[in-house]
Structure formats: structure tokens, C-alpha cells
Write a protein that holds these residues in place. Structure first.
Motif, PDB file in Angstrom:
ATOM      1  N   TYR A   1     -38.823  -3.376 -11.753  1.00 25.49           N
ATOM      2  CA  TYR A   1     -39.645  -4.440 -11.184  1.00 25.49           C
ATOM      3  C   TYR A   1     -40.903  -4.645 -12.036  1.00 25.49           C
ATOM      4  O   TYR A   1     -41.399  -3.713 -12.688  1.00 25.49           O
ATOM      5  CB  TYR A   1     -40.077  -4.092  -9.763  1.00 25.49           C
ATOM      6  CG  TYR A   1     -38.990  -4.230  -8.714  1.00 25.49           C
ATOM      7  CD1 TYR A   1     -38.791  -5.427  -8.045  1.00 25.49           C
ATOM      8  CD2 TYR A   1     -38.176  -3.153  -8.384  1.00 25.49           C
ATOM      9  CE1 TYR A   1     -37.802  -5.554  -7.080  1.00 25.49           C
ATOM     10  CE2 TYR A   1     -37.178  -3.258  -7.424  1.00 25.49           C
ATOM     11  CZ  TYR A   1     -37.001  -4.468  -6.776  1.00 25.49           C
ATOM     12  OH  TYR A   1     -36.032  -4.595  -5.820  1.00 25.49           O
ATOM     13  N   THR A   2     -41.420  -5.855 -12.004  1.00 34.76           N
ATOM     14  CA  THR A   2     -42.749  -6.146 -12.553  1.00 34.76           C
ATOM     15  C   THR A   2     -43.736  -6.083 -11.406  1.00 34.76           C
ATOM     16  O   THR A   2     -43.627  -6.853 -10.453  1.00 34.76           O
ATOM     17  CB  THR A   2     -42.789  -7.537 -13.209  1.00 34.76           C
ATOM     18  OG1 THR A   2     -41.821  -7.590 -14.251  1.00 34.76           O
ATOM     19  CG2 THR A   2     -44.167  -7.825 -13.768  1.00 34.76           C
ATOM     20  N   VAL A   3     -44.702  -5.155 -11.484  1.00 37.13           N
ATOM     21  CA  VAL A   3     -45.610  -4.888 -10.367  1.00 37.13           C
ATOM     22  C   VAL A   3     -47.020  -5.323 -10.744  1.00 37.13           C
ATOM     23  O   VAL A   3     -47.536  -4.931 -11.800  1.00 37.13           O
ATOM     24  CB  VAL A   3     -45.602  -3.387  -9.992  1.00 37.13           C
ATOM     25  CG1 VAL A   3     -46.503  -3.136  -8.785  1.00 37.13           C
ATOM     26  CG2 VAL A   3     -44.187  -2.918  -9.688  1.00 37.13           C
ATOM     27  N   ILE A   4     -47.626  -6.159  -9.892  1.00 44.67           N
ATOM     28  CA  ILE A   4     -49.009  -6.603 -10.111  1.00 44.67           C
ATOM     29  C   ILE A   4     -49.797  -6.442  -8.821  1.00 44.67           C
ATOM     30  O   ILE A   4     -49.228  -6.400  -7.728  1.00 44.67           O
ATOM     31  CB  ILE A   4     -49.073  -8.073 -10.595  1.00 44.67           C
ATOM     32  CG1 ILE A   4     -48.435  -9.010  -9.564  1.00 44.67           C
ATOM     33  CG2 ILE A   4     -48.410  -8.230 -11.948  1.00 44.67           C
ATOM     34  CD1 ILE A   4     -48.580 -10.480  -9.912  1.00 44.67           C
ATOM     35  N   ASP A   5     -51.127  -6.347  -8.960  1.00 46.65           N
ATOM     36  CA  ASP A   5     -51.979  -6.181  -7.783  1.00 46.65           C
ATOM     37  C   ASP A   5     -52.255  -7.532  -7.130  1.00 46.65           C
ATOM     38  O   ASP A   5     -51.950  -8.593  -7.687  1.00 46.65           O
ATOM     39  CB  ASP A   5     -53.301  -5.501  -8.173  1.00 46.65           C
ATOM     40  CG  ASP A   5     -54.059  -6.286  -9.221  1.00 46.65           C
ATOM     41  OD1 ASP A   5     -54.943  -7.071  -8.847  1.00 46.65           O
ATOM     42  OD2 ASP A   5     -53.744  -6.148 -10.421  1.00 46.65           O
TER      43      ASP A   5
END
Length: 680
Positions: A464-468
Motif C-alpha cells: 500500500y501507499t500510506v500517507i498521513d
């Protein structure tokens, strides 16, 4: 000399310490007591004439120093009283005799009343006000910081002013926090003074009785006079400093000193003084009441109220037959102020209260800095400076919800979980699903999940691409601005771009604008380029292309197509990876139908195709796009140069995000592969 002055305070504090250790002669003690009273009086006067508490920001430290001075003088005077038969200098003796007035018991009672007033009323009140002021000042800091950031984003203030205001807010919070602790010094000083009273009376009486030099009545009178005098010379400056403490922490925002503010505010209600005067005259009817003072004071109030009312009459007569207007009505009575209501924010953002932590810099928020960096990057990539983003909180929104507005109208909305991360599926295959809250990513409309911080590392491992949450908001804002960049480009922005180009290529600008193309038409061309996310940074190429073809045609849409062809290198870099490009081509029959449907007028050209034919073309296009999506290919439609603009106009209502290019917009060394064809 300057170095000596800079060290005076340190020497002064050192001398105060010596007061506790070294005995002082009565004459020197008299001088120190008078100095202490004078210093306390000066401090109280300064607080009365201070407009802003930060003008006297050294007050908390000064409060500690004056408290230490009074403690040192108390020790010195107690030493003299106990060791010198109750004699501790002329000042203490004089104060004691004046208060006692020949009767030790009455004098002692009066002195105790002074102590109680000092400790219970002034000191306790100042301490409580300091605590409340410190708490409310700290609570109000986020809102004040947000107001500064909003003014900065709106362009009302510059960066230097914003820094100064932030520093002032921080210094104000530090001041009230220091006052909260410093007020404890005053309380402790009052307690010490009460203890010293008992020490002087009891200890002095015991020493006098043991010496046997006088009878018990004389001894008690002597030490009572000394004790009362010592306590009074100590409590008088303490009372003034406590009053100064209360004054400085109770000052609200004002434009003048306390005296001027009180005079203006108390005299602003003449009717109140009139009513008070009438009430005093009514009290004369009560049997036994002193008539003379009631009549004098009541008459004075009526006279002052009458005079103040007459002063206001000329102002009221300017608006006949109307009630006194409120301040808001007065403001909008000036027609220039009404025009301020017509201003529309170019970019505006409203957010719920849980997003405040991202906005407020005092809470570690970096939203403003991220917007500034995006503005810089957008100017670098697209050649246009976006306007300031107006930030507002909106209690009607959900805690994590936000709204993006362009020119006062909502164009995008999203919601984040501030304590979660957004996990998005990337181009790579997901190895394993993670648990989370399924949502649609607001910027690109892809499927995503809100996951907890503990699951972040696992999600990244699974592909997954995880961002805040803050990055989600910034990405959504940036994509929205890119989508509506053509609407944000104003005529004033075009003028600024041309002025900037004039610094290096003045002749080109003056040769093309407005000789070949008017400013308004140039704005339309730049807007057309931005609408399809092409940069307008190379303004020289744009103007030179317009100069070449502007003589042949005045149609801004056709001139845009010529500029796009001049940008073939840029377009190729944007859409071609490697040396090959897969596209969806148009069947020659489709292009023929489009060409036959073009209608030209003196104001431009448009496409007038039968709805049934248009529906067939769009349906075929959608079918081919589905095939390309199954192959994970980027959707690019390739047409002939003449058809590109009209095909884009025809399909943007149904498929606004697709990319439509012409053969002349791709460099000749690129291999074009038609993966599918749109046909009817």
C-alpha cells in the motif's frame, strides 16, 4: 560607564542579600525604607499608565526583586527592634506613632485590619486574577495564531508583520504565565509580614522583661509602636505592589492609559449619573440620614450628568428623527465600507475543529508551510502564482471535514481521520489486505482505507501507499487548484506575468500585446493551456507563436492549438514514457463526421453534430477506454490537428479528465501504437 549600568541590577540584588546578613545602622535603614516606598509607588504608577502589558514585561522579575527587598528590610528592622530596645530608626517610629495615636490597642487593631485587607482582599484577588489570566491567555493562543495565519494567507499582512504578531502573542503568554507564578511571591510576603509582627511583639516583650529596664506596660507600648511602624513601612509598599499586580493583569485591550479609559467609559453614560443623583436625593427622605452630604454629592452627579448629556446633543442632532445608530450602522453608513462586502476570496478553505491542529503553528501544525511550498512548486511547474488561501473554521462541519471553495463557491469536499493514515492501492499488486475503514480517496477518486498508526508499517510491506491525514488534505487542495487554475488566472495576473517578462524581453511584449492580440484574448489562451494542465511558464514561446499566427486568425481556440504544437517537446515529456506511446485513435469516418459538423462564426467556431451521432461516438470511446483500463494503460486519445480541439470540447462533458492530443503535439522520434480505434 555603560558596562557599570548594565550590571547595576546584579549589584542591587547582591546588596539585598547582604541586608539579611549584615546589620544596618538606623540611619541607613531609614534611607532603604524610603527607597522601597518610592520604588513601589513608581511601579504602581507605571502600571496605571501602561497601555499594553508587554510595555512592562519586566514586571514579574521586578516583583520578585521588590519582594526580596522587603524581606531583607524586615530582617534588618527586626534585628534592630530586638537588639536596640525597640528603636529601629525614625521612619518606623514615626509610622508607629501616627497609626497608634496614643492608644496601643486601637493602633494595633487598625494595623491588623490593614494586614487583613492586604492579605485577604488585594493579595488573594491579584493571585486569582493572575491564574485566570494565564489560563485564558494560553487557551486563546491557537485562535490568535490562526487569525494571523489567515491574514497572512489572505495577503492582508506580510511575513515580517506575521512574525512580529506571533512573537507578541508568545511574549504575552509567557508574561501571564510568569505572573501566575510571581503572584505567589506577594502572597508569601504577606504571610511573612504577619509572622514578623508576632515575632517583634512577643520576642521584644520577652527581651524587655528579661532585661528588667522598665515595667511591662512601657515595654509593650515600646515594642507595639516599633512593630506597628515596622509592619506599616513593610505593608505600605507591599500594598502598592499588590495593587500594581492586580492592575496589570486586569488590563484589557485599550488604546490609552487606565485613567483616560476610565474617564471615557464612566462619562459615556450620563443617564447613569443622573439616576444616581436622583437616588441620593430620595435618601434624604429617610429619617436620620445626613442631609448635607447627600444633597452635595447628589447635586454634583446631576450637574455632571446634565453637562455630559448636553455635550452629546450636537452629535444626536446630526441624525434627526432616528434612533442612535449602532457602531455597525455607523460603519456601513460610509458607502466605501459597503464595497468591502463585495470582495470574493479566490481560494477559500473551511475546516472542522479537529483539523485545527494541522493549521495552528503553536500546536505543531505545518499546513501553512506546506501551502507555501506548493505555491512555490506550482509557480515552478506551471508558471503561474496562485492566490493566497483563505482559511476559516466552520463549526457546522464535522470534526474532520473540510471544504474547498473557488471564488466563493464550493468545488470540493473531503473528510479525514486526523489520528489515522490513508492506505491506497498502488500500481504494484497488494500482497495482503489490511483492516481499515474503506473510503474513496478525495483527490483522485481511488479506493483507499483509513488505518491506525500501528498498522502503517504492515500496510507498506503489503504494497500500500500510506500517507498521513495532512498530506491527504494538501494533495486534495493542490489537485483542486490545478483543476481550476484557468479560472484563477485573472487579467491582473497576466499583466504581472508580462511585466515580469518585460525585464528581460521588453521588445517582444510591446510588439505582440496589444498590437497583435489584446490582453483579454491572451488571458483566454493562457487559460485554455492551464485548463488542460499545460504550463504557461515559457511565455516567450507563447507570444512568438501568437505573433506568427495572430495575423492569420484571431480565433483564440485556434491560436491555442498553434501554441500547443509549439510545446510538442513539453507535451511529449508529460505523456510519453520511453520512445513509444499507446493511444486510442479515431476512425477516419469519425473525424470526417466531426469536420463536417464544425460551424464557424465571426466570434469563433463550434461543433453542431446530431445528438444520435455524438452519442454513438462517446459510447464507442467509453468502450475502448474500458479495454485500456483492463490493461492498466494510460488513456490518451490521438487525433488529427484540426479535429483535436473539437473532439476535446465534444467529450469533456462526459469524460472531463481524458487527455486528447494531436499528431503535431508529439515529437517525430516517438513510436505511436494505436491500441484501439473509436468508430461508429
Amino acid at each position: 560607564m555603560k558596562k557599570i549600568l548594565n550590571n547595576v541590577l546584579a549589584l542591587f540584588v547582591l546588596c539585598i542579600i547582604f541586608l539579611i546578613i549584615i546589620p544596618l545602622p538606623p540611619a541607613l535603614l531609614d534611607g532603604m525604607i524610603i527607597f522601597n516606598i518610592s520604588l513601589s509607588l513608581v511601579i504602581m504608577m507605571i502600571t496605571m499608565y501602561t497601555k499594553d502589558v508587554l510595555e512592562f514585561s519586566a514586571f514579574p522579575s521586578l516583583l520578585l526583586i521588590t519582594t526580596l527587598l522587603r524581606v531583607g528590610l524586615n530582617v534588618s528592622s527586626t534585628r534592630l527592634i530586638l537588639s536596640n530596645g525597640g528603636s529601629a530608626g525614625k521612619v518606623i517610629e514615626t509610622f508607629g506613632k501616627v497609626v497608634i495615636g496614643g492608644n496601643a490597642v486601637i493602633g494595633l487593631v487598625i494595623f491588623v485590619i490593614i494586614i487583613v485587607i492586604q492579605f485577604i482582599v488585594i493579595t488573594k484577588g491579584a493571585e486569582r486574577v493572575s491564574e485566570v489570566a494565564a489560563r485564558f491567555t494560553l487557551d486563546a493562543m491557537p485562535g490568535k495564531q490562526m487569525a494571523i495565519d489567515a491574514d497572512l494567507n489572505a495577503g492582508l499582512i506580510d511575513e515580517k508583520t506575521a512574525i512580529e504578531r506571533r512573537n507578541k502573542i508568545q511574549r504575552g503568554a509567557d508574561f501571564y504565565g510568569a505572573m501566575d507564578g510571581a503572584s505567589k511571591f506577594v502572597k508569601g510576603d504577606a504571610i511573612v509580614s504577619i509572622i514578623v509582627i508576632f515575632i517583634n511583639i512577643i520576642g521584644g516583650s520577652i527581651i524587655g522583661l528579661m532585661a528588667g529596664t522598665a515595667d511591662i506596660g512601657t515595654i509593650l507600648h515600646t515594642y507595639t509602636v516599633a512593630t506597628v511602624g515596622d509592619g506599616l513601612v513593610s505593608q505600605l509598599p507591599a500594598l502598592m505592589v499588590s495593587t500594581a499586580t492586580g492592575l496589570i493583569v486586569t488590563r484589557a485591550a485599550s488604546e490609552s492609559s487606565l485613567s483616560v479609559e476610565l474617564t471615557r467609559q464612566l462619562s459615556g453614560q450620563p443617564l447613569v449619573l443622573t439616576i444616581a443623583g436622583i437616588a441620593l436625593f430620595v435618601l434624604c427622605l429617610v429619617p436620620g440620614m445626613p442631609i448635607a452630604p447627600l444633597i452635595v454629592i447628589g447635586g454634583l452627579f446631576l450637574f455632571i450628568g446634565y453637562k455630559l448629556k448636553n455635550i452629546e446633543k450636537p452629535l444626536e442632532s446630526e441624525i434627526p428623527d432616528m434612533a442612535a445608530p449602532s457602531s455597525e450602522m455607523d460603519f456601513y453608513r460610509n458607502i466605501d465600507n459597503v464595497y468591502s462586502l463585495l470582495n470574493v476570496e479566490q481560494i477559500e478553505m473551511e475546516f472542522g475543529y479537529s483539523i485545527v491542529q494541522f493549521i495552528d503553528e503553536s500546536m505543531g501544525g505545518s499546513f501553512v508551510d506546506r501551502v507555501v511550498m506548493f505555491r512555490k512548486q506550482f509557480a515552478t511547474d506551471f508558471g503561474m502564482v496562485i492566490p493566497s488561501v483563505r482559511l476559516r473554521d466552520n463549526i457546522q462541519l464535522s470534526p474532520g471535514e473540510y471544504v474547498i471553495k473557488i471564488k466563493g463557491e464550493e468545488v470540493a469536499r473531503g473528510e479525514v481521520l486526523t489520528d489515522h493514515f490513508l492506505a491506497m492501492t498502488s500500481d504494484n499488486k497488494i500482497l495482503q489486505e489490511v483492516d481499515g475503514i474503506d473510503v474513496i480517496e478525495p483527490a483522485f477518486g481511488t479506493e483507499a482505507k483509513w488505518i491506525t498508526a500501528q498498522m502503517k508499517e504492515d500496510a507498506e510491506i503489503y504494497g500500500y501507499t500510506v500517507i498521513d491525514a495532512l498530506s491527504v488534505i494538501i494533495t486534495h487542495l493542490s489537485e483542486t487548484i490545478k483543476r481550476y487554475a484557468n479560472e484563477l488566472l485573472s487579467r491582473q495576473d497576466v499583466i504581472q506575468l508580462l511585466d515580469n517578462l518585460k525585464k528581460t524581453n521588453k521588445e517582444l511584449v510591446e510588439d505582440i500585446v496589444p498590437t497583435v492580440i489584446p490582453l483579454g484574448d491572451l488571458q483566454k489562451i493562457l487559460g485554455n493551456l492551464l485548463k488542460e494542465r499545460l504550463p504557461v511558464k515559457d511565455l516567450v514561446t507563447i507570444l512568438e507563436t501568437i505573433g506568427d499566427y495572430g495575423i492569420v486568425t484571431k480565433d483564440t481556440d485556434m491560436l491555442t492549438e498553434y501554441v500547443r504544437q509549439a510545446f510538442k517537446r513539453t507535451i511529449t515529456r508529460m505523456y510519453v514514457k520511453g520512445n513509444k506511446i499507446n493511444v486510442i485513435a479515431l476512425d477516419p469516418e469519425v473525424e470526417k463526421n466531426i469536420m463536417s459538423s464544425i460551424r464557424k462564426t465571426e466570434h469563433g467556431s463550434y461543433i453542431a453534430m446530431e445528438p444520435a451521432m455524438m452519442q454513438k461516438i462517446v459510447a464507442s470511446l467509453i468502450e475502448e477506454i474500458k479495454k485500456m483500463n483492463s490493461l492498466n494503460e494510460e488513456i490518451i486519445i490521438l487525433t488529427s490537428p484540426v479535429v483535436r480541439f473539437y473532439f476535446k470540447k465534444m467529450t469533456e462533458q462526459f469524460l472531463p479528465e481524458i487527455t486528447v492530443l494531436s499528431f503535431n503535439e508529439i515529437e517525430s522520434n516517438i513510436q505511436i501504437v494505436a491500441s484501439s480505434t473509436v468508430s461508429v
